[in-house]
Each structure stands twice: as C-alpha cells, then as structure tokens.
Enzyme design. Structure first.
Site, PDB file in Angstrom:
ATOM      1  N   ASP A 177       0.797  -1.213   0.118  1.00 16.18           N
ATOM      2  CA  ASP A 177      -0.091  -0.054  -0.144  1.00 16.18           C
ATOM      3  C   ASP A 177       0.809   1.273   0.244  1.00 16.18           C
ATOM      4  O   ASP A 177       1.953   1.330   0.752  1.00 16.18           O
ATOM      5  CB  ASP A 177      -0.831  -0.101   1.108  1.00 16.18           C
ATOM      6  CG  ASP A 177      -1.712   0.958   1.467  1.00 16.18           C
ATOM      7  OD1 ASP A 177      -2.739   1.371   0.721  1.00 16.18           O
ATOM      8  OD2 ASP A 177      -1.424   2.128   2.221  1.00 16.18           O
ATOM      9  N   GLU A 203       1.036  -0.286  -4.997  1.00 13.84           N
ATOM     10  CA  GLU A 203       0.220   0.768  -5.394  1.00 13.84           C
ATOM     11  C   GLU A 203       0.934   2.008  -5.388  1.00 13.84           C
ATOM     12  O   GLU A 203       1.201   2.848  -4.310  1.00 13.84           O
ATOM     13  CB  GLU A 203      -0.914   0.785  -4.205  1.00 13.84           C
ATOM     14  CG  GLU A 203      -2.054   1.774  -4.750  1.00 13.84           C
ATOM     15  CD  GLU A 203      -2.343   2.606  -3.616  1.00 13.84           C
ATOM     16  OE1 GLU A 203      -1.646   2.799  -2.410  1.00 13.84           O
ATOM     17  OE2 GLU A 203      -3.466   3.241  -3.541  1.00 13.84           O
TER      18      GLU A 203
HETATM   19  O1  7SA Z   1      -8.670  12.420  -6.987  1.00 12.01           O
HETATM   20  C1  7SA Z   1      -8.521  11.273  -7.647  1.00 12.01           C
HETATM   21  C2  7SA Z   1      -7.688  11.415  -8.862  1.00 12.01           C
HETATM   22  O2  7SA Z   1      -8.351  12.401  -9.783  1.00 12.01           O
HETATM   23  C3  7SA Z   1      -7.457  12.194 -11.294  1.00 12.01           C
HETATM   24  O3  7SA Z   1      -8.231  13.246 -11.796  1.00 12.01           O
HETATM   25  C4  7SA Z   1      -6.524  11.873  -8.547  1.00 12.01           C
HETATM   26  C5  7SA Z   1      -5.688  11.822  -9.733  1.00 12.01           C
HETATM   27  O4  7SA Z   1      -4.051  12.333  -9.734  1.00 12.01           O
HETATM   28  C6  7SA Z   1      -6.141  12.838 -10.868  1.00 12.01           C
HETATM   29  O5  7SA Z   1      -5.535  12.948 -12.210  1.00 12.01           O
HETATM   30  O6  7SA Z   1      -5.653  11.185  -7.589  1.00 12.01           O
HETATM   31  C7  7SA Z   1      -5.189  11.757  -6.305  1.00 12.01           C
HETATM   32  O7  7SA Z   1      -6.235  11.322  -5.366  1.00 12.01           O
HETATM   33  C8  7SA Z   1      -5.689   9.928  -4.669  1.00 12.01           C
HETATM   34  C9  7SA Z   1      -6.774   9.812  -3.852  1.00 12.01           C
HETATM   35  O8  7SA Z   1      -6.673  10.720  -2.669  1.00 12.01           O
HETATM   36  C10 7SA Z   1      -4.416   9.905  -4.485  1.00 12.01           C
HETATM   37  C11 7SA Z   1      -3.557  10.204  -5.528  1.00 12.01           C
HETATM   38  O9  7SA Z   1      -2.192  10.208  -5.047  1.00 12.01           O
HETATM   39  C12 7SA Z   1      -3.866  11.557  -6.132  1.00 12.01           C
HETATM   40  O10 7SA Z   1      -3.041  11.767  -7.620  1.00 12.01           O
HETATM   41  O11 7SA Z   1      -4.102   8.612  -3.759  1.00 12.01           O
HETATM   42  C13 7SA Z   1      -3.554   8.665  -2.409  1.00 12.01           C
HETATM   43  O12 7SA Z   1      -4.799   8.219  -1.725  1.00 12.01           O
HETATM   44  C14 7SA Z   1      -5.186   7.001  -1.860  1.00 12.01           C
HETATM   45  C15 7SA Z   1      -6.434   6.821  -0.829  1.00 12.01           C
HETATM   46  C16 7SA Z   1      -3.976   5.955  -1.481  1.00 12.01           C
HETATM   47  C17 7SA Z   1      -2.906   6.097  -2.339  1.00 12.01           C
HETATM   48  O13 7SA Z   1      -1.921   5.455  -2.184  1.00 12.01           O
HETATM   49  C18 7SA Z   1      -2.574   7.691  -2.328  1.00 12.01           C
HETATM   50  O14 7SA Z   1      -1.637   7.973  -3.291  1.00 12.01           O
HETATM   51  N1  7SA Z   1      -4.439   4.584  -1.560  1.00 12.01           N
HETATM   52  C19 7SA Z   1      -4.091   3.510  -0.453  1.00 12.01           C
HETATM   53  C20 7SA Z   1      -3.520   4.254   0.734  1.00 12.01           C
HETATM   54  C21 7SA Z   1      -4.343   4.541   2.034  1.00 12.01           C
HETATM   55  C22 7SA Z   1      -3.695   4.755   3.160  1.00 12.01           C
HETATM   56  O15 7SA Z   1      -3.313   3.614   3.719  1.00 12.01           O
HETATM   57  C23 7SA Z   1      -5.766   3.992   2.206  1.00 12.01           C
HETATM   58  O16 7SA Z   1      -6.624   4.875   2.387  1.00 12.01           O
HETATM   59  C24 7SA Z   1      -6.305   3.526   0.348  1.00 12.01           C
HETATM   60  O17 7SA Z   1      -7.489   2.671   0.524  1.00 12.01           O
HETATM   61  C25 7SA Z   1      -5.063   2.645  -0.051  1.00 12.01           C
HETATM   62  O18 7SA Z   1      -5.654   2.093  -1.293  1.00 12.01           O
HETATM   63  O19 7SA Z   1      -3.465  10.825  13.177  1.00 12.01           O
HETATM   64  C26 7SA Z   1      -3.121  10.473  11.711  1.00 12.01           C
HETATM   65  C27 7SA Z   1      -4.305  11.419  10.881  1.00 12.01           C
HETATM   66  C28 7SA Z   1      -3.780  12.839  10.358  1.00 12.01           C
HETATM   67  O20 7SA Z   1      -2.323  12.226   9.780  1.00 12.01           O
HETATM   68  C29 7SA Z   1      -4.629  13.125   9.228  1.00 12.01           C
HETATM   69  O21 7SA Z   1      -4.548  14.293   9.052  1.00 12.01           O
HETATM   70  C30 7SA Z   1      -6.117  12.741   9.804  1.00 12.01           C
HETATM   71  O22 7SA Z   1      -6.981  13.337   8.824  1.00 12.01           O
HETATM   72  C31 7SA Z   1      -5.209  10.831  10.975  1.00 12.01           C
HETATM   73  C32 7SA Z   1      -6.189  11.301  10.030  1.00 12.01           C
HETATM   74  N2  7SA Z   1      -6.273  10.694   8.771  1.00 12.01           N
HETATM   75  C33 7SA Z   1      -7.479   9.968   8.261  1.00 12.01           C
HETATM   76  C34 7SA Z   1      -7.877  10.632   6.965  1.00 12.01           C
HETATM   77  O23 7SA Z   1      -8.206  11.794   6.910  1.00 12.01           O
HETATM   78  C35 7SA Z   1      -9.272   9.577   6.489  1.00 12.01           C
HETATM   79  O24 7SA Z   1      -9.365  10.006   5.209  1.00 12.01           O
HETATM   80  C36 7SA Z   1      -7.384   8.444   8.534  1.00 12.01           C
HETATM   81  C37 7SA Z   1      -7.243   8.030   9.734  1.00 12.01           C
HETATM   82  O25 7SA Z   1      -8.474   7.849   8.018  1.00 12.01           O
HETATM   83  C38 7SA Z   1      -8.873   8.197   6.808  1.00 12.01           C
HETATM   84  O26 7SA Z   1      -7.920   7.697   5.689  1.00 12.01           O
HETATM   85  C39 7SA Z   1      -8.559   6.680   4.867  1.00 12.01           C
HETATM   86  C40 7SA Z   1      -8.494   7.099   3.437  1.00 12.01           C
HETATM   87  O27 7SA Z   1      -9.599   8.217   3.374  1.00 12.01           O
HETATM   88  C41 7SA Z   1      -8.954   5.731   2.799  1.00 12.01           C
HETATM   89  O28 7SA Z   1      -8.885   6.046   1.184  1.00 12.01           O
HETATM   90  C42 7SA Z   1      -7.397   5.428   4.957  1.00 12.01           C
HETATM   91  C43 7SA Z   1      -7.294   5.008   6.517  1.00 12.01           C
HETATM   92  O29 7SA Z   1      -8.398   4.434   6.984  1.00 12.01           O
HETATM   93  O30 7SA Z   1      -7.757   4.376   4.286  1.00 12.01           O
HETATM   94  C44 7SA Z   1      -8.043   4.684   2.958  1.00 12.01           C
END
Ligand code: 7SA
Ligand code: CA
Length: 498
Positions: A177, A203
């Site tokens: 991941d 990924e």
């Molecule tokens: O927008 C989509 C695309 O549109 C197109 O038009 C664009 C593209 O570039 C554009 O051409 O893609 C963009 O957006 C993607 C999605 O965000 C980005 C990509 O780089 C970007 O180009 O992809 C990124 O995000 C994905 C979700 C990741 C990719 O690797 C990454 O590159 N996927 C993997 C990673 C994770 C994390 O392990 C997983 O995320 C995915 O399922 C997995 O496949 O106390 C700490 C803390 C603080 O640091 C934070 O500030 C606070 O907010 C905690 C809190 N964090 C929370 C998050 O806010 C919340 O969203 C966290 C604890 O929980 C959630 O995070 C989730 C995440 O939302 C979810 O997607 C995470 C953890 O549960 O699990 C998942």
C-alpha cells in the site's frame, strides 16, 4: 529470480473486497470461505485480501465516514472488522483448496498513531516525526502516523510479520500500500526474505504533477515513473498509466497503458485494473469512495480490454459478485486462458480502424479485439467473433497461435498523389486493412519515397497493392497489374509500383 516478481506470469487477480466489506452483515472472511469454490471455478489464480491487521479507527467528513478497513491499523493482530483470526485461516484454506493463491494487502507506511501502547515507542527514530530524515518517502496525510521504514527495528518488525503471513496465513504474495511513502529498495529487501518466487505488486498512485520541482518524474510519463519504481523493487505495479488513459483518453488511446508498451519488460510489470476500493464505487454506505470511477458505459469495454491484453489483469469484487458483470468476465477469463495470454505477451494495435483494434499473441492462441470499432470487412478465414457483447461494441476473435511477429518495410514507387490525396497499402491481412481501402495502412513521404513499416505475424503469405485516395470513400486509384506478394519474415522490404 525473474526480472520481476509476477508469479507464474499468467496470473489472474481478483480484488477480494471493496470499501465497505469490513462493514458487511456477515463477517467478510466467511463470505470469502463460502465463495471460494466459485472464485476458483471462475478462473482466478490470485486473490488480493484486505489488510489483515486490526483497525479500530473511525473518521467522518460532511459527505463520508469510515474507518476499520485495515489501512489505519493498531497491531498485527488478525482479529479485525473482516472477521476473526480463525475465520481468516478458514477462508485461506477454502481458497487454496479451490486453487486460488492469497496475496495480502500490507501497509508499512503508517499505522494508527492513536493505538494505545503502540508497537513503536516515540522518540526512538521509529516514527517519521522523530527526526528530520525519519522517512524514506511521502507522508500519509500530515505524516503524524508515518513510520520510519529505514529504522532497523521497524524494518525487522515488518520482515517478521511478512514471514508470519507466509508461514501461518498462507501468503503467496503481497500488495504494498502507498508505496510512494517508503523506498522501493526496502520493498525489495523484504521480498528477498519473503521469497523471490512470490508475487508482489506496489500501489504507486502518484501523478507526474505530484512530484516536486526538479524531480525528473514531474516531466515524465505515468509509465516512466511506474517502471522506475518497479526496477528498484522488482515488483509489479498497478497500471495507473492505463487507468489514466481510460479516465481521460479516447478508446484508441488505451493502447498507451503500461501493458501496451512495445517492450515486453514493461508489459510484464503491469497489473491492470478497471477500478478498485479507492477509485470505484462499492456496495453500501456512501457508495464507497469513488475517487476516480470509470464511467459505467466503459466498464465492460475496459474488462474486455484488460482480460484480452498483456499485463496481469485484476477484477474488482463488486463488478463480479454484486453487479452482474460476471457473465461477461467469466467468458473473457476463459478466452484469455484458452489462448495462453501472459503478462508479457506481444500485442499489436491497428490504428487504421476507429475505436480500439488489437491482436494479442498468446502461447496457445491469438485474440483479436475490436472495441467500438468500424472493423467490418474481415480478412479471409476470420469468421464470426468468438465473443460478441453489448451489440457488437465488444468483439473478440480467438484464432490459432501465430509465429512471432516481424516488421516489413512497405514502399509504393512512382506515386503522384494530387493535393488532398495520400498513398496507402491495402492487402489481405488485418494489418493491411483486409482489402478495405478505407482501412488501408497509410504511407509517409520520406527522402522522396512513400514508405511505412508494418508489424505482421511471421511466415505468412501476404498480398497487397498500392492505392492513392483522398478522404472521399470512392476516389481510390489502384496500382495496376498483379498483387504485390511476399512471405513475412523472409524479406525486410516489399515494393509496389504504379
Ligand atoms: O482524486 C482522484 C484522482 O483524480 C484524477 O483526476 C487523482 C488523480 O491524480 C487525478 O488525475 O488522484 C489523487 O487522489 C488520490 C486519492 O486521494 C491519491 C492520488 O495520489 C492523487 O493523485 O491517492 C492517494 O490516496 C489513496 C487513498 C491511497 C494512495 O496510495 C495515495 O497515493 N491509496 C491507499 C492508501 C491508503 C492509506 O493507507 C488507503 O486510504 C487506501 O485505501 C489505499 O488504497 O492521526 C493521523 C491522522 C492525520 O495524519 C490525518 O491528517 C487525519 O486526517 C489521521 C487522520 N487521517 C484519516 C484520513 O483523513 C481519513 O481519510 C485516516 C485515519 O482515515 C482516513 O484515511 C483513509 C483514506 O481516506 C482511505 O482512502 C485511510 C485510512 O483509513 O484508508 C484509505
Ligand atoms: Ca512515509
């Protein structure tokens, strides 16, 4: 070890979960155990399991909520929202006896920084924020939860857990991941111990515009950045180059995916997909995440393409087992296996037709694909399609195995096209437009000679003619006399003369 850890090179991957699987009524691991035989019968050789580590996180925004999916885990404990440790082992047993190997999603970049009594104490350079250079890559969100994978204690903790997943939970591959968050060399080190015959996929979802100024990848293609990561980790990569073309390009431009690269070493590392738990919709709350969902009318076309072209194809769970695309996908998998298509199989595209027309050469057969194409006039012997779907938007022919393709230089001499006219070669095989002047291969004038290069299967007796034509379908001026003829592979050039 092969250049890249892509399993047998003929794997077919099922993403064994979606975004809401951890919230499923029946524990997800029991669903997998019950479904295992079907998954095997459907032709999948690998299943990508969700992260097996317990995750009690919880978050919400005005438009979505989630947590507990395994990407914000507390420890390596296997009793999580997908089911118990025992249920996981039962699911793996059922899948293995159905002939399906298990690949675990692992998340070494970060873990819950809220985990009480975390595995890694603060202030010992085991977390990103313990020191300035305490991270080998990008932060997840603000980086508060990032681990320092370069730290020997952290590196070793994951090494032990990956070995544990292999020896006690049936792991025969890993899906890494958020690989942008740590070094590809670290992945290679972990895999050298985990096993070089095992499968690994990274990924690496990071567009060129996400690299900092001065980083060469900021002005490179998605393919280049993906290949660079794979060269350093010796793992395959999800083909985000193809995903980007599917999202933003025309059908004809799907040929620019990593899996369509002319170099087999680039095709071999591609793991193609249509959508996943981030990009696509999921059954249940909020429809999942759908960050970058492929528009519905393209989904069948996309599966037809990835299942009949090189790379290692991935099917997304809901498409197969919730939203009734299984009939088409099952047939596509059968065709792929029957032709012996491999990740590095050759593919050639015919851009003289509209939509996408391609020929993939497998070890035991050949698949000709026509997606939303105006291909009507077929070469001799290419009868009705083996598979036709969506009113002919999808057509696939299954023909016999071909000798390796070769290139031939085609010349038309003494041509004098009038303004608005061009010179073409039209002939017996699909590459020459199957004698249809409207789909002939076009020549270009370079140092005063009309020529082009065509890739054709070897050892074929091919016949063709030079023509001059304008845009109007009728105005075609044919080379007089007998057809030009050659045996492909026996000559480097073939010349026609008006
Ligand atoms: O927008 C989509 C695309 O549109 C197109 O038009 C664009 C593209 O570039 C554009 O051409 O893609 C963009 O957006 C993607 C999605 O965000 C980005 C990509 O780089 C970007 O180009 O992809 C990124 O995000 C994905 C979700 C990741 C990719 O690797 C990454 O590159 N996927 C993997 C990673 C994770 C994390 O392990 C997983 O995320 C995915 O399922 C997995 O496949 O106390 C700490 C803390 C603080 O640091 C934070 O500030 C606070 O907010 C905690 C809190 N964090 C929370 C998050 O806010 C919340 O969203 C966290 C604890 O929980 C959630 O995070 C989730 C995440 O939302 C979810 O997607 C995470 C953890 O549960 O699990 C998942
Ligand atoms: Ca990181």
């Amino acid at each position: 070890m092969a250049a890249v850890r892509n399993g047998s090179g003929e794997e077919i991957l099922l993403q064994g979960f979606h975004w809401n699987s951890s919230r499923n009524q029946t524990p997800w691991y029991s669903v997998l155990a019950q479904q295992a035989k079907t998954i095997g019968d459907d032709g999948f050789t690998l299943i990508w399991m969700p992260p097996p580590w317990t995750d009690s996180s919880q978050w919400n925004t005005p438009t979505a909520a989630g947590g507990g999916e395994g990407y914000f885990w507390n420890s390596f404990d296997k009793n999580g929202r997908y089911g118990s440790d025992q249920q996981l082992k039962q699911a793996v047993l059922a899948l293995n006896s159905a002939g399906v190997k298990v690949v675990y999603d692992v998340v070494p970049n970060h873990m819950s920084d809220k985990a009480v009594y975390s595995m890694f104490p603060r202030g010992t350079n085991e977390w990103r924020q313990d020191c300035i250079q305490c991270d080998e890559g990008d932060p997840f969100m603000d980086g508060a939860a990032d681990l320092n994978t370069a730290n020997p204690t952290v590196l070793d903790a994951f090494q032990k857990e990956f070995t544990n997943l292999r020896d006690n939970y049936g792991a025969q591959g890993l899906r890494f991941d958020f690989v942008r968050g740590y070094a590809p060399q670290t992945v290679d080190r972990w895999m050298n111990v985990f096993g070089n015959q095992q499968f690994c996929v990274g990924e690496n979802w990071k567009g060129p515009n996400e690299y900092p100024q001065g980083d060469w990848r900021r002005s490179a293609s998605w393919q280049d950045a993906l290949k660079d990561w794979s060269d350093r980790s010796h793992c395959t990569v999800f083909d985000f180059a193809l995903k980007e073309r599917m999202q933003n390009g025309s059908l004809a431009e799907w040929r620019h995916g990593l899996n369509g690269n002319p170099d087999p070493a680039w095709r071999a590392i591609a793991v193609t997909f249509v959508d996943n738990h981030d990009t696509g919709y999921s059954p249940g709350a909020y429809g999942g995440q759908h960050h970058w969902a492929l528009p519905d009318p393209l989904v069948n076309l996309a599966y037809a393409y990835i299942l009949s072209s090189p790379g290692t194809p991935t099917v997304y769970w809901p498409h197969m087992y919730d939203w009734q695309r299984d009939q088409l996908i099952r047939q596509l998998i059968k065709l792929r296996k029957g032709a012996g298509i491999r990740a590095d199989s050759p593919i050639r595209f015919n851009t003289a037709y509209s939509g996408l027309v391609a020929t993939t050469s497998g070890v035991s057969g050949t698949l000709v694909i026509a997606l939303k194409s105006d291909l009507q006039q077929l070469p001799q012997g290419m009868g009705t399609p083996t598979l036709s779907w969506d009113n002919g938007d999808i057509r696939i022919w299954n023909t016999s195995v071909e000798p390796a393709a070769t290139k031939v230089n085609v010349h038309c001499d003494n041509a004098n096209p009038q303004p608005g006219e061009r010179v073409y070669a039209v002939g017996s095989s699909l590459e020459f437009g199957a004698w249809d002047p409207q789909h002939a291969v076009s020549l270009t004038l370079n140092n005063n000679r009309w020529s082009t290069t065509v890739e054709v299967p070897g050892q074929q007796k091919l016949e063709w003619k030079c023509i001059v034509r304008g845009q109007a379908p009728t105005a075609v001026y044919w080379q007089a006399g007998a057809n030009n003829a050659f045996t492909s592979g026996a000559v480097t050039d073939t010349v026609g003369r008006f």
